[in-house]
Structure formats: C-alpha cells, structure tokens
Enzyme design. Sequence first.
Site, short mmCIF file in Angstrom:
data_model
loop_
_atom_site.label_atom_id
_atom_site.label_comp_id
_atom_site.label_asym_id
_atom_site.label_seq_id
_atom_site.Cartn_x
_atom_site.Cartn_y
_atom_site.Cartn_z
N LYS A 82 0.84 -1.20 0.00
CA LYS A 82 0.00 0.00 0.00
C LYS A 82 0.88 1.27 0.00
CE LYS A 82 -3.89 -2.33 2.41
NZ LYS A 82 -4.57 -2.47 3.74
N ARG A 94 -0.63 -14.40 4.44
CA ARG A 94 -1.40 -13.83 5.54
C ARG A 94 -0.62 -13.97 6.86
NH1 ARG A 94 -5.83 -10.69 4.37
NH2 ARG A 94 -6.44 -11.02 6.51
N THR A 140 -4.55 -7.71 11.09
CA THR A 140 -4.99 -6.45 10.47
C THR A 140 -4.62 -5.23 11.31
OG1 THR A 140 -6.88 -7.65 9.54
CG2 THR A 140 -7.02 -5.24 9.56
N ARG A 154 3.41 -6.44 9.50
CA ARG A 154 2.67 -5.39 10.20
C ARG A 154 3.17 -5.21 11.64
NH1 ARG A 154 -3.17 -7.48 7.87
NH2 ARG A 154 -3.26 -6.18 6.00
N ASN A 159 -1.72 -0.24 7.31
CA ASN A 159 -1.05 -1.47 7.75
C ASN A 159 -0.20 -2.10 6.65
OD1 ASN A 159 -3.14 -2.32 6.19
ND2 ASN A 159 -4.25 -3.39 7.80
N HIS A 171 -1.83 -5.33 1.52
CA HIS A 171 -3.06 -6.07 1.28
C HIS A 171 -2.64 -7.47 0.85
CE1 HIS A 171 -6.80 -7.53 -0.46
NE2 HIS A 171 -6.06 -7.96 -1.46
P1 GDP Z 1 -7.02 -7.40 6.06
O1 GDP Z 1 -7.49 -8.46 5.10
O2 GDP Z 1 -6.16 -7.95 7.16
O3 GDP Z 1 -6.34 -6.24 5.35
O4 GDP Z 1 -8.30 -6.81 6.81
P2 GDP Z 1 -9.81 -6.59 6.31
O5 GDP Z 1 -10.03 -7.20 4.96
O6 GDP Z 1 -10.70 -6.98 7.43
O7 GDP Z 1 -9.90 -5.00 6.19
C1 GDP Z 1 -9.39 -4.34 5.06
C2 GDP Z 1 -8.66 -3.09 5.49
O8 GDP Z 1 -9.61 -2.19 6.10
C3 GDP Z 1 -7.60 -3.26 6.55
O9 GDP Z 1 -6.36 -3.69 6.01
C4 GDP Z 1 -7.52 -1.86 7.12
O10 GDP Z 1 -6.74 -1.00 6.30
C5 GDP Z 1 -8.96 -1.40 7.08
N1 GDP Z 1 -9.67 -1.64 8.35
C6 GDP Z 1 -10.06 -2.86 8.84
N2 GDP Z 1 -10.68 -2.74 10.03
C7 GDP Z 1 -10.71 -1.40 10.30
C8 GDP Z 1 -11.22 -0.62 11.41
O11 GDP Z 1 -11.76 -1.12 12.39
N3 GDP Z 1 -11.06 0.74 11.32
C9 GDP Z 1 -10.46 1.35 10.26
N4 GDP Z 1 -10.34 2.67 10.28
N5 GDP Z 1 -9.95 0.65 9.22
C10 GDP Z 1 -10.07 -0.70 9.22
MG MG Z 2 -9.07 -8.53 3.61
#
Ligand code: GDP
Ligand code: MG
Length: 183
Positions: A9, A119, A125, A136, A156, A159
Amino acid sequence: MEQTLVILKPDAVKRNLMGEIITRFEKVGLKLAAVKLVTAKKEIVDKHYPKDRDELWFGIGNKTLENYENLGMDPIESLGTSDPREIGKMVRVWLMDYIMQGPVLVMVLEAPHAVELVRKLAGHTLPLLAAPGTIRGDYAYDSSYLANSNKRAIENLVHASGTVEEAKYEIPLWFTPSEIHSY
Ligand code: GDP
Ligand code: MG
C-alpha cells in the site's frame, strides 16, 4: 501451486519498505510471478473492493464496530450509525481513498498454500495485535482509534488476498495473463 495477490500500500512505498517486504517473501520461498508499481485507477479499485459483496462489508463493518466498542468509542456519535452494513460501506470508501493516495506495488506470489502463507507473514490487520516478526508487527504502528477518529483506513502496509477464491478474483483485475510469469 497456489497464487495470491499482494499489494504494498502507499505507506509501504513512501517509507521505502518495498525491498524489505519482498525480501521476506523471497526468503520463505514464495516466487514472484508478477510485479509492477502503479497508481491505482478508480475502476480497478472499485472492483478490488467490490461493492456488491455484502457479506464482506458486513464482516468488515462488524469488526470495525467491535473495535469501536473495545476502544470505548461511540459509533453513532462518530459515524452517525451503528449498523455494520453502513459502517462497512464507509470503511470501503476509506480503503479506496487509502489505496489511491499514491503509487502501490502490486504482485502475484506463488507457493503451496501461498494465500495462508502470506497472511501469516503479513500479521494481524490491527498493527497493535500483529505479532513481532510479521510485516505489520515489525513496521506498522497505526491505531484503530486514530484511524477511526480521522475517518480513514488503518495504515497497515500490505493487502493480501484473504482466500483462494479472493485471489482468483483479484489477480486478473491487476494483471493480464502475459504479465504473469512462470520460471
Ligand atoms: P485485512 O485483510 O487484514 O487487510 O483486513 P480486512 O479485509 O478486514 O480489512 C481491510 C482493510 O480495512 C484493513 O487492512 C484496514 O486498512 C482497514 N480496516 C479494517 N478494520 C478497520 C477498522 O476497524 N477501522 C479502520 N479505520 N480501518 C479498518
Ligand atoms: Mg481482507
């Protein structure tokens, strides 16, 4: 063999962490099948975060809601709603803004169980919950409190496709078949 899509990112690119992160993937034995630095186009990002995948945004909305509760933040006060679907839709907009903030390094990585492996290397996350030794956990410090307060996505660094199905959907959005190499 399995393939997965990884996006470094804009924060990873700006912080010159690309080499460091790729090295981690290579050390494990993941093969770099495709890679390019791009300024993401809205049309691709829109598909990468598909609006109509209700269960995806419901899940992300629910997780975000949980984070609000854990932080003692009132979602209604801050976001005007406590409906996970609505919150998921908001996070989708934040995510699209985040990934279009600057150039991103997109890649296809290949290995047995590549999706799960990446992952694991990426870590949780939420940077605070990401174990030391993960990408991360070692390089990100953004907090959900700060991100939520500023109505933006948690920064973070990476992706990574969440499932094999997700990877199969995401890879062709970013790469044509001739850009993916086998060697
Ligand atoms: P990932 O697959 O580990 O990246 O997580 P997810 O698919 O659940 O979420 C996608 C992205 O959304 C994350 O990488 C974060 O950048 C963002 N995100 C997830 N949860 C939150 C949250 O609770 N608050 C905020 N502001 N951003 C979030
Ligand atoms: Mg995801």
